[in-house]
Every structure is written in C-alpha cells, then in structure tokens.
Write a protein that holds these residues in place. Structure first.
Motif: not given
Length: 530
Positions: A214-218
């Motif tokens: 969720q933090s890096s959206v990867k």
C-alpha cells in the motif's frame, strides 16, 4: 530447458515445427529413441521422443489415438520425427493427432543422426545440471564454514541473503521472532497464493505469493516455505523475487538454507531441553528438597542466579487438565515477566514460578496476575493460580507448601481463579492436618437442607452475607426488589431457626454458607460438560 530454446541450438536449428506454437514452452529434461507403440513402458514426463515413424505403420486408428492420449497423460515434451529415404513426408492425419492432443511435432532431415540430436539435447541439459550441482556444492561449503562458529539465526540469514541476493525474511510466529534482510515492504498484502510444483532439487513445499504494498503501490512476488521443526511450531521463510522466473539454482540455495536452519533449530531444541532439565532440577532442589545447610542453599540460589535480593515469592498453577497442559508454556512465560529474576519448577500435576526481588519494590499481587492473565483466564476457566506470601531466604522451604495448600483447597472449595494464602485464612488448618473433609461438619444441618431444597433462599442469604448484611446492596446485586429480598431473608431465618441479630450465631452460619458455596463451585468446575 524449454523446447523452443532447445530447437534454437546445434543441429536442431535445421528442424521444422509442424504444430505452430503448440507446446514450445514445455520443459525438456531428457530424450529417448522410441520405435515401439507401448509408450507407457518407456517414457516419462518432460521427455522428448525421437522416432523414425516405422512404429506407426499399419496401426489402427484406435491404437494411434490411444498412443497419443497416453503421451498427453504422461506429459511428453514433444515428438521428433526423423525423415529418411523411405519416409519423405509426414501424413496429414499424424499432424492432426498432434494438434488434437497438443503434442509438439518437429521434423528432422535424414542427414541429422540420432547421435547428433541426442548430443544437442543432452549437452545443455548436462551443463545445466553441472551448474546446479556446482551451486549446491559451493553453497554447502559456505554454510559448513559458517556452522563451525555456531552461528545465530541472524548470521545464517545474513549468509543466505548474501548468497541469494534477494530480500528475505525468517518468521518464527509462535516465538514472535522476525529476521529481515534486504529492502521489503512492511505493509504487503497477499493478493494470491499458488502452490509451486516440486522439482528434481526440492523436497519442501513452496507457495508463490503475489503481494501488494500500500505504501509503494507496487506488486511483488515472493516464495514462501514452511520449515517444519521441533523448535518452532509456526516457522516461515520468505524470499522476495527480483525476477518473475523461479531459478532452479535459487531453489537449491533455499533448500540448503532450510537444512542449515533445521540443524540450528534442532540444536536450539536440545539446548533448551538441557537448560530446562538443569533449571528444573535446581528449582526442585531449592523448593521441594530445600537443603537444611544454609551454605548449600546459598550455593543453589547463586547457581540459579536467584541470590541477589532478599525477598522470595511464588505463583503456582495446576496442570492436571489437558487444556492447561497445552497452554502451560504460555502461562509460564507470562508469569515470568512479572519480575526480572525467576526460576520455574515443573511437576507432573503443577508448575510453580519462584521470584527473587527487592521487597521494598512491592510484592506480586492478585491484581497484577489477574491483569496479566486476563485473556488467558477468560479462554480457560479451569485455570487456577495460587500466590504465596513473601518470604525471606530462611523460609523459602515454606513457599512451595503454601502454594500447594492453596491449590489443594481451591480444588475442593473453589473461591476464585487466583487465590492467595490470606484468602483461605483459617481453612489452611484443615489442609495442613489433612482434614479437608472435616470442614463439612462445620455446616449446620438446617443450612445444608436450605441449600439442597430451596437454593433461591440459600443464594439470597449468601448474597446478603457477601454484601455486608445490607438489604439494598443485596437487592442490587441480585437485580431484585428490596421487598423480595426482605421476604426471602425472613423466610430463610425461619427455616434456619436462627436470629440474624445474633452475631456469633450468624458467624457460624456465614462460615457454613461459604463452605457450601465453595464446594458447589469446585464441583461445577470439576464436572465435565456433556
């Protein structure tokens, strides 16, 4: 090796694919010349079949259909037909069967010998096997050198990270241990989980995870494997993949690492067992077989690292039931967090933790234990604990007996989940003199009849005594009107033939009431629910 890779090297470059893109991603692990129709006797999965077509001449449609069906079931990588001066063209019906059963068909000219074809196939396969074996040998050597220094789990994982070159994580979930190396998202969510088919070099079961951060959206892929061992009941190793393809060499590295970790876990288990036996024997010598010689006791306490402070206190619990046996280690671990210095003694029917502390900093209280074990007590109503008085070193022998007296009393006359010596008061006299059964003689016959024949009146009387003989508080405790309480108590007074204003008479009946109530609670706890 993939079939399409194989057809791009050596003499196989001159081959012609007759089935378009079918099966070009098939794995090829071996090859065989076959001139018989009974393929199930000879072939195996991921094998390339070489044939000159003579075996198919004169065969019926049913036999040919069965042959192709068997190839599909076995998982044959493909079919290579070698042309010669008698067979210059592959019939259309044969090509149609290859399409129908999804078997790749490759045509080889007559100038190319079987020897050249097999050499072309096996040379890269052998080179690949050699590379994998070399990887295994080099990794094993590195870990062997590491193991000579009795490495920690962190050192093993650091070596693994340096070898594999990918972020990795070891999680001992039941022990709240997590060791991470390399950059990895802390908030990864598992989107999917897919089992990885075991190969020639794997003996453990792997899962391929699709993770989303969720933090890096990867998204990222990770290999997960459970490491089964006797040290940790829930152990996971994760390797975060830098490339979409899982390399066999990486699996060899992981398998080696799992072997080393399992050896480490076995060592830790043996050391833990050895420490447990040694400390348990020490605790036994201190608490149960306390030496009369002060110097000998001092020596034992010093060896157990329990001689720094002047005060001693213990908390014990019964382990008779199977459910408590299952949570014993958890309870012991929680109790040992109460004070810095502690040692535990484990018997077949009970466990006791002895604490050494500075008395000026306060003793262990019922409230502390209750707060610490709140959730455990809720989930395990048959858990019962005893708290001893604080004792100096000279009286340490009495600590275990106090705890056992409390547990024994609470088993027959249950008063609470956590009981201190002060809670049982004068009743300890009956325990010490092995006269617990004599306590029933202190119950007036009329009171026993009231409990047996009119329990509502008995319960009202009990609540009246508990609430300091206050009618209003009793009514609130029982959620009844005060007039109902007065009516019931008047009725009880008549049936018991006592005077509530007579303090001595009421005291005798109060003791009897508590004995009946505790005995009933103990019976309810010890009676299994059907």
């Amino acid at each position: 090796m993939k079939l399409k890779e194989l057809l791009s090297i050596g003499d196989l470059k001159t081959s012609k694919i007759l089935t378009k893109e079918i099966g070009l991603e098939n794995d090829v692990e071996s090859a065989m010349v076959l001139e018989a129709i009974d393929i199930e006797q000879w072939s195996k999965k991921n094998q390339l079949i070489l044939t000159s077509f003579y075996a198919f001449n004169g065969q019926s449609n049913e036999v040919l259909e069965e042959f192709f069906s068997k190839m599909q079931v076995i998982g044959v990588s493909g079919l290579v037909v070698k042309m010669d001066r008698f067979i210059t063209m592959i019939p259309t019906w044969f090509i149609d069967l290859c399409f129908k059963y999804q078997i790749p068909l490759i045509k080889i000219s007559q100038e190319v010998s079987y020897e050249k074809i097999l050499l072309t196939i096996y040379e890269p396969l052998l080179n690949h096997q050699t590379h994998i074996l070399r990887t295994y040998y080099e990794v094993r050597q590195r870990f062997t050198r590491l193991e000579k220094g009795f490495p920690t789990l962190e050192a093993i994982m650091q070596e693994f990270y340096q070898i594999i070159g990918s972020p990795c994580s070891l999680k001992l979930i039941d022990k709240h241990i997590e060791i991470n190396f390399g950059e990895q998202a802390k908030d990864g969510i598992v989107l999917s989980r897919e089992a990885v088919t075991n190969g020639e070099f794997t003996k453990n079961d792997y899962s391929l995870l699709q993770l989303y951060s969720q933090s890096s959206v990867k998204t990222q892929q990770a290999l997960e494997v459970s490491i089964f061992n006797s040290y940790s009941s829930n152990c996971l190793l994760l390797v975060y993949l830098n490339e979409p393809e899982i390399k066999e060499t990486d699996l060899v590295i992981i398998e080696n690492t799992i072997d080393v970790l399992q050896e480490k876990f076995n060592t830790e288990r043996l050391l833990k067992k050895e420490r447990y036996t040694r400390l348990n024997n020490l605790a036994d010598a201190i608490l149960q077989n306390t030496p009369a010689n002060p110097d000998e006791l001092d020596s034992l306490l010093l060896e157990a690292n329990m001689s720094l402070f002047p005060s001693y206190q213990a908390v014990a619990f019964s382990t008779r039931s199977t459910t408590i046996q299952l949570i014993k280690e958890k309870v012991l671990s929680l109790l040992r967090s109460l004070k810095v210095r502690s040692i535990f003694f484990d018997q077949h029917s009970y466990s006791v933790v002895l604490f050494n502390f500075d008395g000026a900093n306060g003793s262990i209280t019922k409230e502390q234990v209750e707060h610490l074990l709140e959730k455990t007590l809720e989930a395990n109503p048959d858990l019962s604990l005893a708290i001893s008085n604080v004792k100096p070193k000279q009286e340490i022998k009495e600590i275990l007996m106090e705890c056992l007296d409390i547990l024994r009393f609470n088993e027959e006359f249950y008063s609470d989940a956590i009981v201190s010596l002060a809670d049982i008061g004068i009743f300890r006299y009956f325990i010490q003199n092995e006269q617990l059964s004599e306590m029933d003689t202190f119950v007036p016959e009329s009171l026993q009849q009231l409990a047996n024949n009119n329990y509502d009146l008995f319960e009202t009387f009990y609540q009246f005594l508990r609430n300091e003989r206050n009618y209003k508080q009793t009514a609130e405790a029982m959620f009844l009107h005060s007039k109902t309480i007065r009516y019931r108590l008047n009725k009880a007074e008549q049936l018991l033939a006592i005077d509530f204003s007579n303090p001595l008479q009421l005291l005798n009946y109060e003791i009897g009431t508590y004995i009946i109530k505790m005995r009933r609670k103990a019976h309810e706890k010890n009676t299994p629910i059907s």
